[in-house]
Structure formats: structure tokens, C-alpha cells
Motif scaffolding. Structure first.
Motif, PDB file in Angstrom:
ATOM      1  N   SER A  79       0.860  -1.172   0.000  1.00  0.00           N
ATOM      2  CA  SER A  79       0.000   0.000   0.000  1.00  0.00           C
ATOM      3  C   SER A  79       0.905   1.232   0.000  1.00  0.00           C
ATOM      4  N   PRO A  80       0.453   2.334  -0.614  1.00  0.00           N
ATOM      5  CA  PRO A  80       1.291   3.549  -0.639  1.00  0.00           C
ATOM      6  C   PRO A  80       1.701   3.987   0.772  1.00  0.00           C
ATOM      7  N   LYS A  81       0.878   3.639   1.769  1.00  0.00           N
ATOM      8  CA  LYS A  81       1.196   4.051   3.153  1.00  0.00           C
ATOM      9  C   LYS A  81       2.478   3.399   3.648  1.00  0.00           C
ATOM     10  N   ALA A  82       2.836   2.257   3.059  1.00  0.00           N
ATOM     11  CA  ALA A  82       4.011   1.509   3.531  1.00  0.00           C
ATOM     12  C   ALA A  82       5.294   1.934   2.826  1.00  0.00           C
ATOM     13  N   THR A  83       5.166   2.753   1.791  1.00  0.00           N
ATOM     14  CA  THR A  83       6.332   3.009   0.922  1.00  0.00           C
ATOM     15  C   THR A  83       7.472   3.724   1.659  1.00  0.00           C
ATOM     16  N   THR A 101       4.095  -1.350  -5.879  1.00  0.00           N
ATOM     17  CA  THR A 101       2.955  -0.584  -5.350  1.00  0.00           C
ATOM     18  C   THR A 101       2.721   0.660  -6.205  1.00  0.00           C
ATOM     19  N   THR A 104       1.707   5.972  -5.104  1.00  0.00           N
ATOM     20  CA  THR A 104       2.485   6.491  -3.971  1.00  0.00           C
ATOM     21  C   THR A 104       2.375   8.014  -3.897  1.00  0.00           C
ATOM     22  N   SER A 105       2.560   8.544  -2.676  1.00  0.00           N
ATOM     23  CA  SER A 105       2.467   9.991  -2.445  1.00  0.00           C
ATOM     24  C   SER A 105       3.770  10.672  -2.856  1.00  0.00           C
ATOM     25  N   GLY A 108       6.333   9.571  -0.560  1.00  0.00           N
ATOM     26  CA  GLY A 108       6.765   8.220  -0.940  1.00  0.00           C
ATOM     27  C   GLY A 108       7.754   8.276  -2.093  1.00  0.00           C
TER      28      GLY A 108
END
Ligand code: NAD
Length: 270
Positions: A79-83, A101, A104-105, A108
Motif C-alpha cells: 500500500s502507498p502508506k508503507a512506501t 505498489t 504512492t504519495s 513516498g
């Protein structure tokens, strides 16, 4: 043959399972371990169970740092949150990181760029070997044919897909425009209806089909006077992304730090 220990973060997800199976079945790869989040309900259970196969004696963990430490390469479809966290761990442990993934932000993306100064990172929105080859072939064909041939892109996906055209179709168009020295945003035509007038030279037209459970078909057409070239890729299962990611991990092992794409992995960068 160099055998690599491959870690899989997000191993209980759709892609995570495909990756576990691909690594498990590959003679040149061992499963170093897998992580997922507590909410998945899989932490502590055997990785073989995740696959619906016999136990392999390794449990799903939730400690990404430990996995990056023991693995030669970590494959990440999470998930982008984990990048940001995974980027930091790849940098700290100098572990090859294959990032599939998407979405990403900006933070990220910055973390990915930073990690790539410390270790080899392969990142691609589509890890399929065939799709990346198609992009490379479309680029070569566009450079050779120029705007004398009209480029059109057709894509067909399952009925649940919410965006159109697909990211892969747009990547194909962008590669064609780039090879012809064009600005893709200025030449793309995302749909046609009504009295459109004649086709403008140099346009890149898109057509989109939706239906059934089609995983993803892409066709690039170069239409000239009295002749037509068609390049086609049809995806049969998500295993193709897993196999591409595994190939990327082996390719990147031993490479200097840097941010690489599947074109590098496949030698399509010339
Ligand atoms: P999914 O939701 O089925 O799986 C994601 C898994 O990651 C889940 O099990 C989730 O619990 C886990 N996860 C989330 N945060 C985590 C963390 N911090 N640590 C460990 N595990 C974590 O999704 P999916 O269909 O497998 O897709 C995952 C990602 O891969 C998406 O961004 C998708 O767009 C992308 N994708 C890329 C390609 C490609 O070729 N690059 C192909 C398919 C999917």
C-alpha cells in the motif's frame, strides 16, 4: 546459478500470494520470509497456509526491518502508506527493493529516490515482462515509422476497472509520442464521437473496451497507406506481474545503487 533469498512484504495480498507461489516454485529463489499487517489476520500463520499448500516452516511476520535484514531482495506490492517505511529500510540495510505498489504519495516518491542513492531499486507500475517488451517495441516502431503511420491504441479490461484508458495504454502512448519527439498531452485523443473531422496527422488515438473478466489486453496499431502493423499483448493472470518482479530482483542483485525500471531489466533502454 545464484540463489537469492527473497522477502515478500504484503505476502497475504493478491499480488503477495502470486509472489509467494512464484518464489516458492523458482529453482533460483528461496522465500526469506513474508510480512503483512495484523488486520490481515495472517500474522503468525505459516506461509504455506497462505498459499493453500503444505507448511513451509516460516510464519507470516509483521517486522519489516527483520525481513529486509535477512533478505537479498524484498518485493513490495503493498500500500502507498508503507512506501516511506520500506524505502527507509531498503536504504538502511542496502537491500535490493522491487517496488510494484502504485499510487504512492510525493513523500513516498521522495523516499524512493532517496533509497535509490543507497541501494538498487526497481520500480514499475506494470511489472509484466510482456507489457514492458510491448512498450519497448512500440517505441522502436514509432521511431522508425514516424507520423507517416497513424498510431492508435486499443485496450480491453474487465468490467470492474474504474479508470480509462488504462495506465499501461497511456504509458504506450507516452512512449510513442516520446519516440516521435511529440508532447503526448498535446497529441493524445482519448475518445471520438459525433462529427470529429478528419484525423490529424500525428494524433495518438485511444479506444477502450470493458467487459467480463478480461485481465488486460493492449493493442498498438500503426496504420499506413495499404499496410498496417499491430502489436498485441494479452494478460492471462496476475502471475505475469509476479514473474516480472522476481526477474527484476535477480537482475538488480549486485547492481550499483540507482532507480531502475523494467526497461533496464529487459535491456530495452537503447
Ligand atoms: P491487496 O490489497 O490484495 O494486497 C496488499 C497487501 O499488502 C495486503 O495483504 C495488505 O494487508 C498488505 N499491506 C498493507 N500495508 C502493509 C504493510 N505496511 N506491511 C506489510 N503488508 C502490508 O492488493 P494487490 O492487488 O496485491 O495490489 C497491491 C499493490 O500492487 C497495489 O498498489 C496495486 O496497484 C499494485 N500492483 C502493481 C502491479 C505492477 O505490475 N506493478 C500489478 C498489480 C498490482
Amino acid at each position: 546459478m545464484t540463489v537469492l533469498n527473497i522477502g515478500i512484504v504484503g505476502c497475504a495480498g493478491r499480488m503477495g500470494r502470486a509472489l509467494l507461489a512464484a518464489v516458492h516454485d523458482a529453482p533460483d529463489s528461496h522465500i526469506a520470509g513474508g510480512t503483512d499487517v495484523a488486520e490481515s489476520g495472517w500474522v503468525g500463520r505459516d506461509l504455506g497456509e497462505v498459499l493453500g499448500r503444505e507448511a513451509i516452516g516460516l510464519a507470516v511476520g509483521d517486522d519489516a526491518r527483520a525481513l529486509f535484514t535477512v533478505a537479498d531482495a524484498v518485493i513490495d506490492f503493498t500500500s502507498p502508506k508503507a512506501t516511506v517505511l520500506h524505502a527507509r529500510l531498503a536504504a538502511e540495510t542496502r537491500t535490493v527493493w522491487v517496488l510494484g505498489t502504485t499510487g504512492t504519495s510525493a513523500a513516498g516518491d521522495a523516499a524512493v529516490a532517496d533509497a535509490a542513492t543507497k541501494t538498487a531499486v526497481v520500480r514499475a507500475a506494470n511489472m509484466s515482462v510482456g507489457v514492458n517488451l510491448l512498450i519497448g517495441l512500440a517505441r522502436k516502431a514509432a521511431a522508425a515509422l514516424d507520423t507517416e503511420f497513424d498510431a492508435e491504441i486499443l485496450e480491453f479490461h474487465h468490467k470492474h476497472k474504474v479508470d480509462a484508458p488504462s495506465g499501461t495504454a497511456l504509458a504506450l502512448g507516452a512512449a510513442i509520442a516520446d519516440a516521435r519527439g511529440q508532447d503526448h498531452d498535446k497529441v493524445k485523443v482519448l475518445g471520438r464521437h459525433g462529427v470529429t473531422g478528419e484525423r490529424r496527422r500525428g494524433e495518438i488515438g485511444y479506444a477502450v473496451l470493458r467487459g467480463g473478466n478480461v485481465i488486460g489486453d493492449h493493442t498498438v496499431v500503426f496504420a499506413g497507406e495499404s499496410e498496417r502493423i499491430e502489436l498485441v499483448h494479452r494478460a492471462g493472470s496476475r502471475d505475469i506481474f509476479a514473474r516480472g518482479a522476481l526477474r527484476a530482483a535477480h537482475w538488480a542483485h549486485g547492481k550499483p545503487p540507482g532507480l531502475y525500471g523494467m526497461a533496464d531489466v529487459l535491456g530495452l533502454t537503447d
